[in-house]
Every structure is written in C-alpha cells, then in structure tokens.
Write an enzyme that holds these catalytic residues in place. Structure first.
Site, short mmCIF file in Angstrom:
data_model
loop_
_atom_site.label_atom_id
_atom_site.label_comp_id
_atom_site.label_asym_id
_atom_site.label_seq_id
_atom_site.Cartn_x
_atom_site.Cartn_y
_atom_site.Cartn_z
CG ASP A 113 -2.10 0.99 1.00
OD1 ASP A 113 -2.00 1.84 0.07
OD2 ASP A 113 -3.09 0.95 1.75
C1 BGC Z 1 -4.71 3.68 0.01
C2 BGC Z 1 -4.84 2.72 -1.15
C3 BGC Z 1 -4.66 3.45 -2.45
C4 BGC Z 1 -3.33 4.16 -2.45
C5 BGC Z 1 -3.06 4.96 -3.70
C6 BGC Z 1 -3.43 4.49 -0.08
O1 BGC Z 1 -3.44 5.50 0.88
O2 BGC Z 1 -4.76 3.00 1.22
O3 BGC Z 1 -6.08 2.09 -1.12
O4 BGC Z 1 -4.76 2.56 -3.52
O5 BGC Z 1 -3.27 5.06 -1.35
O6 BGC Z 1 -3.89 6.05 -3.76
#
Ligand code: BGC
Length: 754
Positions: free
Chosen positions: A228
């Site tokens: 993530d």
């Molecule tokens: C989120 C993800 C997301 C990523 C990119 C993160 O903060 O938890 O779900 O895909 O950011 O935006």
C-alpha cells in the site's frame, strides 16, 4: 519464467534491479529504457478511476465514470453484474491508458464505523470474496490488471499505519483471510496490495507466512505483491517476505538499502531476481494485453451502465402499507439538500471526479414530466437544525400526498484515513425527518451513506430506501425505483445494528494505543447477532421487493454424506405477487451439535433469480464439501468434524424459509495427544481409554478409595463427575504411589500409539 524475462534479468545491473522494485513516481513503475522495459500505469479504482496526470506541472484528476461504491455493489449479490461492472471499469481503464486498477477492496467490515467501509463489500467472507473475485474477472477480461486490497486485516483507519491487529488463528483463517482466499482463487488478480498494519505483532508487509506461505503457496497466487502507498517498514525484510514492488517511489532511499544488503550478503540476489522476474512478467502482460480499440464514447456508455448497476443494488429496507412505489399522478414533494446535490461517493483515494452528476430532483422531474415541490430542509454546511429551513420544509410536506426525504451522512463523516466515532446522522437530518413525519404520514426516507447509520426515527417513516453511495448516475436509478419503473432487488451485505454498542467489536474497537484485539473472534456481524439473539435493526441479507416470493419443495439427494463430498439440493422459488421481480436466495449452514463456538450459521451459497409475476423456478445448488469445515488450530488445517449440520435456505439471515438436516461422516478427527496432565474426562472420551480406565479402577480399588477420600459411591454418577477434570498425574500422588508413575506412562503410551 519465460526465456525473454530470464535474458533481461541476466542483463540487468543490481542497481537497475533494485530500482525497478520501487515505483518511478506515484502512479508508474520504473522503466529500463536501455533494455526496452516499459513503464506501466496504475490508478485507484474501487468504484471508478482516479487517474491523475500532470498538466502544466500540476497533478490533476481526469474525469471518469463514478460507479456505485463497493458497499452498494455488494447489495446486488449478483456475480454476473459484478463482472459487467468490472468490464465497464476495465474498458475505461484501457481507454485512459491505465494498466492496473487499484481495487477491489475486500476487507471484512468488522465495525460499522470503519471509515473505509464504503470501499469494502461485506461483513461476510464468502459474499465479500466471491463478489470481489468476479469484479476482478470482469476488469482483467479487458486486459487490465487489478490490485486486490488491503491484504490483510486493515479493518479500521485509526492508526492504520502502525496498529497491531491481534487476531486468533480461527478468526484469521475463517473470516479475515477467507475473504481474500475466495477472491484470489476466483479472480486470479494480477496483483495484491499489502496493507499498512501489523497482524499478531509483525508488519504484514514483512510477513513471509502471510505473503508467501499462505498467499502464494497455499492459495496459488502467482502475481506480484505491491505495498500500500508507503506501507514499507523495512525494505529488505519486505523483499525477503515476498513483497515485490514498493509504491510509490521512495527515491533512492529503499533502492540503496536493497543494493547494500546484496553487497553485504544480507540478501540473496536470487530473492531480488524472483521479485524482478514477477514484476517483468506483469509489465509485459499489461503491455501485451492492452485492448486494441475501445469505443470513444465509453464514458457515455458507462454513465448508462452506472445507472443500471445502481438500480440492481439499492435496497428497500422498509415499505409499510405498500407506500412505495409512488404513482406518477400523486402529489410528491422532495425534501433534503441531497435530492439536489447527490451524496454519491466516498472520500480519500477512491474519490473520483465524475464525468457528470445526476440529481434526484432533476431526474424525478424528467420522469414525471413536471416540476415537483422541493425544500432543502437542512444546510450542507452545518449539522445543527435550521429552524427556518425546517419550517419551509414542513410547509411543502403539508401540501403533498407523499414526501420523500433525502438524508444520510455528509461527505466529511466518512473517509479513508479516519473512522466514525458513532453511527448517528447529523442532528439536522434527524430533526427534519421527525418534524416532517408529524405533518405528513406518508414519508419515504432515501438514505445516502457509506455505512450503517442509527435510525431513531425509523418508526415514524413509512418507507426507507438505502442508497449507500450510489455513484454519478444512482440518483436516476433511485427515482426509477421510487416510481416502480424498476423493482428493488438489492439486499444488505452487512447488518445494521440498532445501536453501535450492539456490534460485536464494540468493546474492542479501535483498540488501545497501537493494539486492537479482535476478541469477538469468528463472531463478526450476523454470526454474532444470531447466536446472541440480538435483533439488529435490519439484518444481513435483508431487502424488500414490490412483489413477494415463496420458497418450497426442498429436496436433498441424501441425508448422510462423507466429509468433502459436494451436496446437491433443489428447491423452488415462486413469484407470488403481481409484478416481475428478482429474489436473492441465501444458503446458510450451521453445525447443529458442535461446540458452542462453532454453532454460528454461515453463508455458503447464494443466487439471484428473475421471475415474472406468478412464475416459479426450480433451483439446483451445489454446496461444496468444504462448506462444512472449520479451521482447526491444533492441526493448522481446515477439517470437517463429524456430526449433524443444518442447511438453512432463506430470504435473509433471519428469514429462513426452508431447512434440512444432514449427517456428515468424517475421518478428520483431531488427533489427541495424551500426557500426564490429560484429564480423566479426556481419557474416558477415548473408547480405548474408557476400557483402560475401568481396568485401572478394578485393579486398584484401594487407590481409588484414597483418591475419593471418603466420598461414598451412592450409586449415582457423582464420583465420576467429581474426578472428570482430575489429571492423570494426581492419581499417582493421591494414591501415594499405589498407582505408579510407570503405570500412568504405560497408559499414556498405549493411547498415543493407538
Ligand atoms: C490507500 C490505497 C490506495 C493508495 C493509492 C493508499 O493510501 O490505502 O487504497 O490505492 O493510497 O492512492
């Protein structure tokens, strides 16, 4: 790995390898131009694309179709619909040059107040995993990859980057991992996104057990694991555990760590090569699978699709005296600012800039071909009831035959990044509903919210429609449902408790400091409400239609089955009303005689049937043998315990219409290991042990008199009960060695070798 990839790896320098394992920027992988390795692009997309691009030095988001949130999609219980939704997103991603869509999310809704629940599907692992699997299938059929997220146990936003989720092994396997297991096996996602948090102490991104042993080796996942955004704790440990790609780019910080670790022999180059190989496979798959031609009007097409999808999901929760559908000739008033400014999507990384946006007010006027009375009722900028706005709304509602109030949760109530503290709607919405209900007996409430809300006003409202976050075209869909142009056919994919305090995680959410204990274990959602006999406001699987359905004629091919055997069953569903409709049937299984903590009813199958008025269909369902299993911590495996099980077929988790009992024979016995602290009860439970113990009693009557220490045998089972929990070693001590330690060891050996 194919030859081309092997050849490329052999040509890459260590620096290039380390570099490619971290992104180029926020949304792209790192290319290696020298070797013809292209970059690919990723974009968020649980409910529509959030494609960001640089325009004149600034990052802007490209308008894309905003589909219903996952919390609403799940209410369709329709796997074909999920594939067509995935296909629509996949086409749009292809059109926009996005190679990987970051979604779907399939974390379990442990608490109704988790800030990201609108991005998740269900409180039930089977429904959640199956629906996610089919979304993945739909997207990937278009040559675009997905990233199933957030693996694993990201069930709250509170301290999400550091919190340690302490979860017992059964709950982890049967609930939290299970949702991902179904999704991975059904959908075969190209990538899985590893969550921020820790589980049972270690960071998930550093857990070899979670990322490699379970995900790859047990479930057969063969894509890449991506962090993530910013989840990497120790880059080298992550790589060793099986986390391939770090996103977004950390500049040279982590790249240098990989290079140093290899040079200092702390990290094998083979580990690096494995991840590079997997990443190259993904990059070339994405480039080679890119769809050739996508219709230039894809966004117009997808707007229509988004409306159709919303209409298949929205849930009719209550409909007293058939208040709905509205008739076109009735005097209808719309109240509530949400009728004009749709609350249609969630906040945070899944926030889409829609291509257009329907309003319920405009759509209703179009469908009726006339203007209808409207009052805002509350301000979007304040939660405090506004007397003037309420007065105006009362005036409008007094003159209408039926009043539809649009209410729910404002956008800042729920988002990625934080959880709600309660389930309440703003006071301004609650007050409005209560006041309007005093002057108009025909009130219909249409809710827009990402997750359950408390409804203290429920008894005053005649009808309630749950629209969740219905996307850019959901407002039109809800108007068609209100007018009966279409018939509601969604059912809840989560329980709506009367109060937050009733939720099983309540006492342990969101935890203390950096620790959250999942003390409710496997009893999430309806598994808990059912066993505790606590009535939720609306139960899991609940949803009404403008027609009615009857279930009958359940037939099973047999009554006794062997463990692992699939079970075929038939039953009939009839549309007993006077209009076409769709019914979602749900099949639950309950271990009727297992230990108390194994007796929850669990969803194991479901389906959706379309039936014309009066039509009856026979349904044949296969229940897989594994549906009867539970995770045995001692064996570290799913096993089926022999015994009686109930099969429950219902219109919801509480509205069970048909039941049947089956006996499952199983050889999956948990092998007991006996030792000097085994209880007499344990020994006597074993048939051989029972005989041996009886022989012991006969052989050493004096010893047993000493053990019972003057307690007379009164002919009842009192003495047996007294020593049920006595352990073997104490037989030696109480009898002062008349029964020797050696004798006890012999008995233990016989039983262990039996
Ligand atoms: C989120 C993800 C997301 C990523 C990119 C993160 O903060 O938890 O779900 O895909 O950011 O935006």
């Amino acid at each position: 790995m194919n030859e081309k990839i092997n050849a490329l790896i052999s040509e890459m320098t260590l620096e290039e390898k380390a570099n490619i394992l971290s992104g180029k920027d926020f949304w792209h992988t790192e290319p290696v131009k020298r070797l013809g390795i292209p970059e690919i692009m990723v974009a968020d997309g649980p409910a529509g694309l959030r494609k960001q691009e640089e325009v004149k030095g600034a990052l802007t988001t490209v308008p894309c179709t905003c589909f219903p949130s996952e919390s609403l999609l799940a209410c369709s219980w329709d796997t074909d619909l999920m594939e067509s939704f995935g296909k629509a997103m996949g086409e749009e991603a292809g059109f926009e040059g996005v190679n990987i869509v970051l979604g779907p999310g399939c974390n379990i809704k442990r608490s109704p107040v988790c800030g990201r629940n609108f991005e998740y599907l269900s409180e039930d692992p089977y429904l959640s995993g199956v629906m996610a699997g089919h979304i993945i299938k739909g997207v990937q059929a278009e040559g675009v990859g997905t990233s199933l997220k957030h693996y694993i146990a990201n069930n709250q936003e509170h301290r999400r980057l550091s919190v340690n989720a302490v979860i017992d092994e059964r709950a982890l396997r049967e609930i939290y991992l299970k949702s991902f297991e179904y999704a991975v096996k059904i959908g075969k996602p190209w990538t899985v996104m590893c969550s921020y948090n820790r589980v049972n102490s270690g960071y998930v991104c550093e857990s070899r057990r979670l990322l490699t042993d379970i995900l790859r080796n047990e479930w057969g996942f063969d894509g890449i694991v991506v962090s993530d955004w910013g989840a990497v704790n120790d880059r080298v440990e992550c790589l060793k555990a099986g986390l391939d790609l770090e996103m977004p780019s950390s500049g040279m910080v982590n790249t240098q760590k990989i290079i140093n670790a290899v040079n200092e022999a702390e990290l094998d180059i083979e580990t690096v090569d494995k991840s590079v190989g997997r990443l190259l496979e993904l990059i070339f798959k994405a480039v080679e699978n890119k769809a050739e031609k996508i219709s230039a009007d894809i966004k117009d097409i997808n707007h229509k699709r988004a409306r159709k999808i919303a209409g298949e999901c929205i849930v009719l929760l209550k409909n007293e005296q058939n208040m709905l559908p509205l008739s076109k000739s009735e005097d209808i008033a719309f109240i509530g600012m949400f009728a004009k400014q749709s609350r249609f999507e969630g906040g945070g990384s899944s926030h889409v800039i829609p291509t257009r946006l329907e309003s319920a007010y405009d759509e209703m006027c179009k469908l009726l071909n006339r203007e209808i009375p409207f009052a805002p009722g509350y301000s979007l900028n304040s939660d405090i009831p506004d007397e003037e706005l309420i007065k105006e709304a009362i005036k409008i509602a007094s003159g209408a035959q039926k009043t539809v109030i649009f209410a729910g949760l404002p956008e800042n109530y729920e988002s990625e990044g934080y959880d709600r503290k309660h389930m309440d709607m703003p006071a301004s919405h609650i007050c409005l509903i209560n006041e309007i209900c005093k002057v108009n007996r025909n009130v219909i409430v249409v809710l827009s919210n990402g997750a359950p809300v408390a409804m203290p006003w429920i008894d005053n409202a005649g009808a309630v429609m749950e629209g969740y976050l219905w996307g850019q075209a959901g407002a039109g869909a809800v108007c068609e449902l209100l007018l009966g142009i279409s018939n509601p056919c969604g059912k809840l994919a989560e329980s709506f408790p009367v109060a937050l305090e009733h939720n099983p995680s309540y006492l342990n959410f969101p935890g203390e400091d950096d620790e959250v204990y999942y003390r409710e274990s496997v009893f999430t959602g309806y598994r808990y409400y059912g066993r505790k006999k606590i009535n939720p406001l609306f139960c899991f699987g609940h949803g009404l239609s403008y027609t009615s359905f009857e279930y009958s004629a359940l037939r099973l091919e047999a009554k006794v089955f062997d463990a692992g055997e699939d079970i075929l069953l038939n039953f009939k569903v009839k549309n007993s009303g006077d209009r076409q409709g769709k019914e979602i049937y749900q099949i639950y299984i309950r271990n009727a005689e297992g230990e108390l903590n194994k007796q929850a009813s669990e969803l194991k199958q479901f389906g959706k049937l379309e039936l014309a008025a009066g039509e009856e269909k026979e349904v044949t369902v296969k229940i897989e043998g594994s549906a009867f299993s539970h995770f045995c911590t001692r064996e570290q495996a799913f096993i089926v315990e022999e015994g009686e099980f109930e099969i429950l077929i219902g219109a919801s988790s509480e509205d069970i219409r048909l039941t049947a009992g089956v006996k499952i024979n199983s050889a999956d016995k948990v092998k007991k290991v006996y030792h000097k602290n085994s209880t007499i009860g344990d020994i006597k439970e074993n048939p051989a042990g029972k005989i041996l113990f009886k022989e012991l009693e006969e052989q050493y009557p004096e010893a047993f008199e000493m053990i019972f220490n003057g307690m007379e045998d009164d002919g009842s089972d009192f003495r047996d009960k007294m020593i049920h929990y006595t352990v073997l070693r104490s037989l030696v001590y109480f009898s002062k060695g008349l029964i020797s330690e050696q004798k006890i060891e012999e008995l233990i050996n016989i039983l262990n070798n039996n």
